[in-house]
Design a protein around this motif. Structure first.
Motif, PDB file in Angstrom:
ATOM      1  N   LYS A   1      62.623  16.160   8.986  1.00  0.00           N
ATOM      2  CA  LYS A   1      63.552  15.967   7.875  1.00  0.00           C
ATOM      3  C   LYS A   1      62.963  16.473   6.562  1.00  0.00           C
ATOM      4  CE  LYS A   1      65.962  11.951   9.796  1.00  0.00           C
ATOM      5  NZ  LYS A   1      66.334  10.524   9.560  1.00  0.00           N
ATOM      6  N   VAL A   2      61.652  16.308   6.404  1.00  0.00           N
ATOM      7  CA  VAL A   2      60.924  16.814   5.239  1.00  0.00           C
ATOM      8  C   VAL A   2      59.581  17.341   5.739  1.00  0.00           C
ATOM      9  CG1 VAL A   2      62.021  15.154   3.663  1.00  0.00           C
ATOM     10  CG2 VAL A   2      59.798  14.619   4.690  1.00  0.00           C
ATOM     11  N   GLU A   3      58.900  18.070   4.874  1.00  0.00           N
ATOM     12  CA  GLU A   3      57.598  18.617   5.268  1.00  0.00           C
ATOM     13  C   GLU A   3      56.430  17.979   4.524  1.00  0.00           C
ATOM     14  OE1 GLU A   3      58.542  23.177   6.159  1.00  0.00           O
ATOM     15  OE2 GLU A   3      59.859  22.262   4.657  1.00  0.00           O
ATOM     16  N   GLY A   4      56.754  17.115   3.586  1.00  0.00           N
ATOM     17  CA  GLY A   4      55.757  16.371   2.836  1.00  0.00           C
ATOM     18  C   GLY A   4      56.477  15.400   1.926  1.00  0.00           C
TER      19      GLY A   4
ATOM     20  N   LEU B   1      51.369  12.643   8.646  1.00  0.00           N
ATOM     21  CA  LEU B   1      51.069  12.877   7.228  1.00  0.00           C
ATOM     22  C   LEU B   1      49.723  13.554   7.027  1.00  0.00           C
ATOM     23  CD1 LEU B   1      52.253   9.477   5.681  1.00  0.00           C
ATOM     24  CD2 LEU B   1      53.462  11.663   5.645  1.00  0.00           C
ATOM     25  N   PHE B   2      48.902  13.573   8.061  1.00  0.00           N
ATOM     26  CA  PHE B   2      47.566  14.138   7.921  1.00  0.00           C
ATOM     27  C   PHE B   2      47.410  15.478   8.643  1.00  0.00           C
ATOM     28  CE2 PHE B   2      47.258   9.729   6.826  1.00  0.00           C
ATOM     29  CZ  PHE B   2      46.494   9.776   5.671  1.00  0.00           C
TER      30      PHE B   2
ATOM     31  N   ARG C   1      45.393  19.635   2.533  1.00  0.00           N
ATOM     32  CA  ARG C   1      44.713  18.903   3.597  1.00  0.00           C
ATOM     33  C   ARG C   1      45.568  17.809   4.218  1.00  0.00           C
ATOM     34  NH1 ARG C   1      40.276  16.722  -0.641  1.00  0.00           N
ATOM     35  NH2 ARG C   1      41.618  15.414  -1.916  1.00  0.00           N
ATOM     36  N   ASN C   2      46.571  17.342   3.493  1.00  0.00           N
ATOM     37  CA  ASN C   2      47.501  16.363   4.047  1.00  0.00           C
ATOM     38  C   ASN C   2      48.850  16.499   3.339  1.00  0.00           C
ATOM     39  OD1 ASN C   2      47.556  14.646   1.632  1.00  0.00           O
ATOM     40  ND2 ASN C   2      45.528  13.909   2.241  1.00  0.00           N
ATOM     41  N   ARG C   3      49.798  15.669   3.737  1.00  0.00           N
ATOM     42  CA  ARG C   3      51.163  15.753   3.212  1.00  0.00           C
ATOM     43  C   ARG C   3      51.511  14.545   2.351  1.00  0.00           C
ATOM     44  NH1 ARG C   3      54.309  19.305   7.477  1.00  0.00           N
ATOM     45  NH2 ARG C   3      52.532  20.260   8.511  1.00  0.00           N
TER      46      ARG C   3
ATOM     47  N   ALA D   1      55.991   9.297   7.293  1.00  0.00           N
ATOM     48  CA  ALA D   1      55.469   9.920   8.511  1.00  0.00           C
ATOM     49  C   ALA D   1      56.579  10.196   9.507  1.00  0.00           C
ATOM     50  CB  ALA D   1      54.396   9.027   9.132  1.00  0.00           C
ATOM     51  N   ALA D   2      57.520   9.265   9.631  1.00  0.00           N
ATOM     52  CA  ALA D   2      58.642   9.461  10.548  1.00  0.00           C
ATOM     53  C   ALA D   2      59.517  10.623  10.102  1.00  0.00           C
ATOM     54  CB  ALA D   2      59.464   8.176  10.641  1.00  0.00           C
ATOM     55  N   PHE D   3      59.731  10.759   8.799  1.00  0.00           N
ATOM     56  CA  PHE D   3      60.535  11.859   8.273  1.00  0.00           C
ATOM     57  C   PHE D   3      59.854  13.203   8.533  1.00  0.00           C
ATOM     58  CE2 PHE D   3      64.130  10.599   5.322  1.00  0.00           C
ATOM     59  CZ  PHE D   3      64.307   9.340   5.885  1.00  0.00           C
ATOM     60  N   VAL D   4      58.531  13.232   8.375  1.00  0.00           N
ATOM     61  CA  VAL D   4      57.792  14.468   8.657  1.00  0.00           C
ATOM     62  C   VAL D   4      57.841  14.776  10.150  1.00  0.00           C
ATOM     63  CG1 VAL D   4      55.498  15.524   8.700  1.00  0.00           C
ATOM     64  CG2 VAL D   4      56.280  14.308   6.653  1.00  0.00           C
ATOM     65  N   LYS D   5      57.607  13.791  10.973  1.00  0.00           N
ATOM     66  CA  LYS D   5      57.613  13.976  12.430  1.00  0.00           C
ATOM     67  C   LYS D   5      58.964  14.503  12.913  1.00  0.00           C
ATOM     68  CE  LYS D   5      56.888  11.493  16.791  1.00  0.00           C
ATOM     69  NZ  LYS D   5      56.573  10.177  17.416  1.00  0.00           N
TER      70      LYS D   5
END
Length: 384
Positions: free
Chosen positions: A326-329, A9-10, A21-23, A319-323
């Motif tokens: 699945k999503v970008e933020g 997320l960061f 600067r972050n998501r 955070a898991a979805f971003v990693k």
């Protein structure tokens, strides 16, 4: 050091010309603090500035593009010079803290009420795609217990598109970094998309393409003002809020078409809200929403824009979805209400221990700024 669990997320992200600067983004949340004339005020400046210290991106509460009889008295607008000046104070404060802010442009359509002061001041009927009322509605500041009324079907929807374009012009003057079209939660754009609220037989209704037309043209109007890389849209395909919801096959067909066509316009992002049971509504013993996995179904369609989501995420899940791509933020709502330093708490592994005061969530309808501050700017930041 940021925990590896939430580290995704960061990671900074590029959104058009903006480097976020972050998501961890702040979702639009109506808070009823533009007391008493729909003009953004000093406590709103404080509210957004507090949260801008750590948010990657802020979306304003819904900003009315014209006077409307909302369930939410004292929602801010953006049709007057005074409102533009009020918003400029807010955008300046957000930029001072190193964050970015988009205005969510909002027209309520059939969920307005003709007896609300704003609608009376506008001097126009409650407009919608078709003369079909939504079930429900709670206009607590109007005497009695009024619900939604049967709206007037707008003869020429381009008149409403003109309002969106003018609002975008004003938003740009107010210093916003971009605009988000409110296409969710049963409001005007959603009403055009959904076949249960849009039964028109002209070029604005009927087929999927015709029902998609209004929202796509609204996006084009916003792009005309801001450029394609500073325009986003919020959608709630599975939500039943404000008496919305088509059969599953029709829902998926409609949103696949709309998202595909909107993506071709080159917009900056989609915020696609996933199904949240708490926001589903029930009429005559039946749930109104159309639950389905909006992320898995619609993310593969998007080829150009960023794909964000919203709806009851924990920081760890986001955070898991971003990693996993699945999503970008992810947009968060409730966490930001009671934690002005929400993203900073996640970054520093601080507990999210402020409890929301539900009695002050939406303020009081006709009181001054000092009292409105309670449950708005009164939540403390953590100790670092």
């Amino acid at each position: 050091m940021v925990s590896t669990v939430v580290a995704p997320l960061f990671q900074p992200i590029q959104l058009g010309p903006l480097t976020l600067r972050n998501r961890i983004f702040m979702s639009a949340m109506t808070r009823n603090r533009a007391v008493p004339t729909n003009v953004p005020n000093s406590i709103m400046v404080d509210h957004y500035q507090q949260r801008a210290t750590s948010a990657g991106l802020i979306i304003t509460e819904g900003v009315l593009i014209t006077p409307q009889g909302s369930e939410w008295p004292h929602a801010p607008g953006i049709w007057s010079k005074e409102q533009v000046a009020g918003w400029k104070n807010i955008t300046d404060a957000v930029h001072k803290e190193g964050s970015y802010i988009f205005a969510q442009l909002w027209h309520l359509g059939r969920t307005s009420h003709p007896d609300a002061p704003e609608q009376k001041a506008a001097g126009v009927p409650v407009y919608a795609p078709s003369a079909i009322s939504a079930r429900g509605g709670k206009f607590r500041f109007i005497s009695g217990e009024p619900g939604y009324v049967t709206p007037s079907a707008i003869d020429d929807p381009t008149e409403l598109l003109d309002l969106f374009e003018k609002a975008a012009v004003n938003a740009k003057e107010a210093g916003f970094d971009g605009v988000e079209l409110h296409g969710a939660n049963g409001y005007l754009v959603h009403q055009f998309l959904d076949s249960t609220s849009n039964t028109r037989q002209d070029s604005w209704g009927g087929s999927v393409a015709n029902r998609s037309k209004f929202g796509l043209l609204a996006l084009e109007r916003l792009i005309k003002v801001f450029g394609k890389d500073r325009v986003g849209i919020k959608l709630s395909p599975s939500g039943g809020y404000n008496d919305m919801g088509m059969p599953l096959d029709e829902t998926i067909e409609t949103y696949k078409h709309f998202i595909s066509e909107a993506d071709k316009l080159g917009i900056a992002y989609f915020d696609v809200v996933r199904y949240v049971p708490a926001f589903d509504v029930e009429f005559e013993g039946k749930k109104r929403a159309t639950p389905h996995d909006a992320i898995d179904i619609y993310k593969p369609i998007v080829k150009n824009a960023k794909f964000f989501s919203n709806g009851g995420f924990s920081a760890e899940e986001a955070a898991a979805f971003v990693k996993d791509g699945k999503v970008e933020g992810v947009f968060f709502g409730m966490g930001w209400i009671s934690h002005p330093d929400f993203a900073k708490r996640i970054e520093n592994d601080k507990p999210l221990d402020n409890q929301i005061d539900w009695t002050t969530l939406y303020g009081k309808y006709y009181i001054g700024e000092e009292e409105q501050n309670k449950g708005y700017n009164s939540y403390p930041a953590a100790q670092y």
